[in-house]
Design a protein around this motif. Structure first.
Motif, PDB file in Angstrom:
ATOM      1  N   THR A   1       4.013   6.355  -4.930  1.00  0.00           N
ATOM      2  CA  THR A   1       4.203   6.525  -6.375  1.00  0.00           C
ATOM      3  C   THR A   1       3.137   7.434  -6.972  1.00  0.00           C
ATOM      4  N   VAL A   2       1.895   7.216  -6.600  1.00  0.00           N
ATOM      5  CA  VAL A   2       0.785   7.985  -7.185  1.00  0.00           C
ATOM      6  C   VAL A   2       0.796   9.425  -6.701  1.00  0.00           C
ATOM      7  N   THR A   3       1.054   9.629  -5.414  1.00  0.00           N
ATOM      8  CA  THR A   3       0.980  10.986  -4.850  1.00  0.00           C
ATOM      9  C   THR A   3       2.286  11.765  -4.981  1.00  0.00           C
ATOM     10  N   LYS A   4       3.368  11.085  -5.357  1.00  0.00           N
ATOM     11  CA  LYS A   4       4.708  11.712  -5.405  1.00  0.00           C
ATOM     12  C   LYS A   4       5.093  12.271  -4.038  1.00  0.00           C
ATOM     13  N   ASN A   5       4.605  11.609  -3.003  1.00  0.00           N
ATOM     14  CA  ASN A   5       4.820  12.065  -1.625  1.00  0.00           C
ATOM     15  C   ASN A   5       5.577  10.985  -0.862  1.00  0.00           C
ATOM     16  N   PRO A   6       6.824  11.264  -0.434  1.00  0.00           N
ATOM     17  CA  PRO A   6       7.607  10.236   0.264  1.00  0.00           C
ATOM     18  C   PRO A   6       7.057   9.855   1.630  1.00  0.00           C
ATOM     19  N   LEU A   7       6.124  10.639   2.157  1.00  0.00           N
ATOM     20  CA  LEU A   7       5.543  10.347   3.465  1.00  0.00           C
ATOM     21  C   LEU A   7       4.191   9.655   3.360  1.00  0.00           C
ATOM     22  N   ALA A   8       3.723   9.398   2.145  1.00  0.00           N
ATOM     23  CA  ALA A   8       2.403   8.800   1.973  1.00  0.00           C
ATOM     24  C   ALA A   8       2.396   7.359   2.470  1.00  0.00           C
TER      25      ALA A   8
ATOM     26  N   VAL B   1      -5.274  -0.115  -2.443  1.00  0.00           N
ATOM     27  CA  VAL B   1      -4.980   0.418  -1.106  1.00  0.00           C
ATOM     28  C   VAL B   1      -6.124   0.130  -0.146  1.00  0.00           C
ATOM     29  N   ILE B   2      -7.354   0.280  -0.599  1.00  0.00           N
ATOM     30  CA  ILE B   2      -8.510   0.022   0.270  1.00  0.00           C
ATOM     31  C   ILE B   2      -8.565  -1.455   0.655  1.00  0.00           C
TER      32      ILE B   2
ATOM     33  N   SER C   1       0.835  -1.206   0.000  1.00  0.00           N
ATOM     34  CA  SER C   1       0.000   0.000   0.000  1.00  0.00           C
ATOM     35  C   SER C   1       0.865   1.250   0.000  1.00  0.00           C
ATOM     36  N   GLY C   2       1.906   1.239   0.841  1.00  0.00           N
ATOM     37  CA  GLY C   2       2.796   2.392   0.913  1.00  0.00           C
ATOM     38  C   GLY C   2       3.518   2.652  -0.398  1.00  0.00           C
ATOM     39  N   VAL C   3       3.971   1.596  -1.059  1.00  0.00           N
ATOM     40  CA  VAL C   3       4.660   1.749  -2.352  1.00  0.00           C
ATOM     41  C   VAL C   3       3.768   2.463  -3.355  1.00  0.00           C
ATOM     42  N   TYR C   4       2.544   2.016  -3.486  1.00  0.00           N
ATOM     43  CA  TYR C   4       1.657   2.587  -4.490  1.00  0.00           C
ATOM     44  C   TYR C   4       1.171   3.979  -4.117  1.00  0.00           C
ATOM     45  N   MET C   5       0.945   4.221  -2.845  1.00  0.00           N
ATOM     46  CA  MET C   5       0.515   5.557  -2.437  1.00  0.00           C
ATOM     47  C   MET C   5       1.623   6.576  -2.679  1.00  0.00           C
TER      48      MET C   5
END
Length: 325
Positions: free
Chosen positions: A74-81, A236-237, A68-72
Motif C-alpha cells: 500500500t505504501v510503496t504502490k508496488n505489487p511485489l513489495a 513492518v520492522i 507486513s506485505g499488505v502495508y508495504m
C-alpha cells in the motif's frame, strides 16, 4: 465479515491438523487428552512440547508476514513489495548470523532485538537507495534496490558462515526458513512485539484507505503522510523482524497473501488486514503440514515449501505488472 469468520474457523482447524500430523501417529482424541489428562507418554510430550508450539509459531509468523506485505504494498504502490523481496528478511537474518558467529550470542531475547535492528537497517537502506535519482522513489527502483540489498546481505551471510563451521551447522536449517523443533520460549520472546505490530496495524487501517489513494490526496484530506509512513515502518520492522527471529527468513507470504485477500474481501484495510492475517496463518500452516510428508521421515524446511508455492504466483504478478506497463 462472514469470510473472516470462515477463515478463522479454517485456521483453527488447520492448527488442530498440525498438532496431530507427523511421523508419530496421533489423533484428535489423543491430543485432547494431552492437555486434559497428561500422562507423560511420548505422544503427549510430542503434542505439548513440539507440535503445539510449531502450530502457534506457524500461525503467528504467517499472519505477521501477510500483514507486513499488505502495508508495504500500500505504501510503496508496488505489487511485489514484501519483507522478502525488499531485503528486510535478509537484513534481519544477516544480523542474527553476525551475532552468532562474531559474538556467540545464544539468548532468545537478544536474538529478537538483533533481528529488529537488522530489519530496520535493511528497510532504511532500501528506502534510501531506492530514492536516489531524479524521479525519487518509484516502485521499480524500490524493487531493484530491494533485490540488490537482498543479494548483498545474503552474500555477507554466506561469507560469514564459510569461516565458521560451528555456526554453519547451527543456523543453516534456520536460514532456509523452518519452524521444526522451535520451542514455545521462542514464540514467547517475540510474541509481545508481534501483538504490538498487529494492534498498530489495526489502529491505522482506516488511514491506510486514504493513503491508498495517493500521497497528494491524503495530504489534501489532512493526513500526516510522513508520520503514517513512519508508523508503517515500525509495524513492518516489528512483524518482519519478529518473524525472522522466530522462524528464519520465510519468503513469498508477504507477496501472495495480500493479492489473494484483496480479491476475496476488497481493498478496505479495516477488513483486509485481519483477513490477510488469517490467510497468512492458514498458508504457512498448510505449507508446514505438507513439508512433513514429502520426504518422510525427514522434513523439508517450510521456507522451501513456500518457495514452491510462491514462485509461480510471483512470476504471475510480475508478468501481469509488466503487461500493464
Amino acid at each position: 465479515m462472514s469470510k473472516i469468520i470462515l477463515a478463522a474457523i479454517f485456521l483453527v482447524l488447520l492448527m488442530g491438523i498440525s498438532i496431530v500430523s507427523g511421523y508419530t501417529d496421533t489423533t484428535m482424541q489423543l491430543a485432547y487428552k494431552a492437555f486434559t489428562a497428561f500422562d507423560g507418554s511420548n505422544e503427549h510430550l510430542i503434542i505439548q512440547t513440539v507440535r503445539l508450539p510449531r502450530a502457534l509459531i506457524a500461525a503467528s509468523v504467517g499472519a505477521s508476514l501477510a500483514v507486513s506485505g499488505v502495508y508495504m504494498q500500500t505504501v510503496t504502490k508496488n505489487p511485489l513489495a514484501s519483507p522478502g523481496i525488499l531485503g528486510i528478511n535478509a537484513g534481519a537474518g544477516f544480523a542474527v548470523v553476525f551475532a552468532i558467529t562474531i559474538f556467540q550470542v545464544s539468548s532468545l531475547g537478544v536474538f529478537t532485538w538483533i533481528s529488529f535492528l537488522g530489519a530496520a537497517i535493511a528497510a532504511l537502506t532500501v528506502y534510501f537507495v531506492g530514492g536516489v535519482g531524479k524521479r525519487g522513489l518509484t516502485p521499480m527502483k524500490l524493487t531493484l534496490a530491494g533485490a540488490a540489498m537482498t543479494a548483498l546481505f545474503s552474500s555477507f551471510t554466506q561469507g560469514m558462515l564459510t569461516t565458521n563451521e560451528a555456526a554453519l551447522d547451527e543456523v543453516l536449517f534456520w536460514l532456509s526458513g523452518s519452524i521444526q523443533g522451535r520451542k514455545l520460549e521462542i514464540l514467547a520472546s517475540v510474541f509481545p512485539y508481534l501483538v504490538v505490530g498487529w494492534l498498530l496495524a489495526l489502529v491505522i487501517a482506516p488511514m491506510m484507505n486514504v493513503m491508498a489513494m495517493g500521497d497528494d490526496i491524503a495530504r489534501g484530506l489532512g493526513l500526516k503522510v510522513g508520520m503514517l509512513k513512519i508508523m508503517v515502518g515500525v509495524i513492518v520492522i516489528l512483524l518482519a523482524g519478529g518473524s525472522v527471529a522466530a522462524a528464519g527468513p520465510i519468503g513469498f507470504i508477504g507477496i501472495v497473501i495480500p493479492h489473494i485477500a484483496r480479491r476475496l474481501i476488497g481493498i478496505d484495510h479495516r477488513w483486509l488486514v485481519p483477513f490477510a492475517a488469517l490467510l497468512g496463518g492458514i498458508l504457512l500452516l498448510a505449507a508446514d503440514i505438507g513439508a512433513r510428508y514429502i520426504v518422510m521421515p525427514q522434513e523439508v524446511p517450510v521456507g522451501v515449501m513456500m518457495a514452491f508455492i510462491g514462485t509461480p504466483y510471483f512470476i504471475y504478478i510480475a508478468r501481469k505488472g509488466a503487461n500493464k506497463g
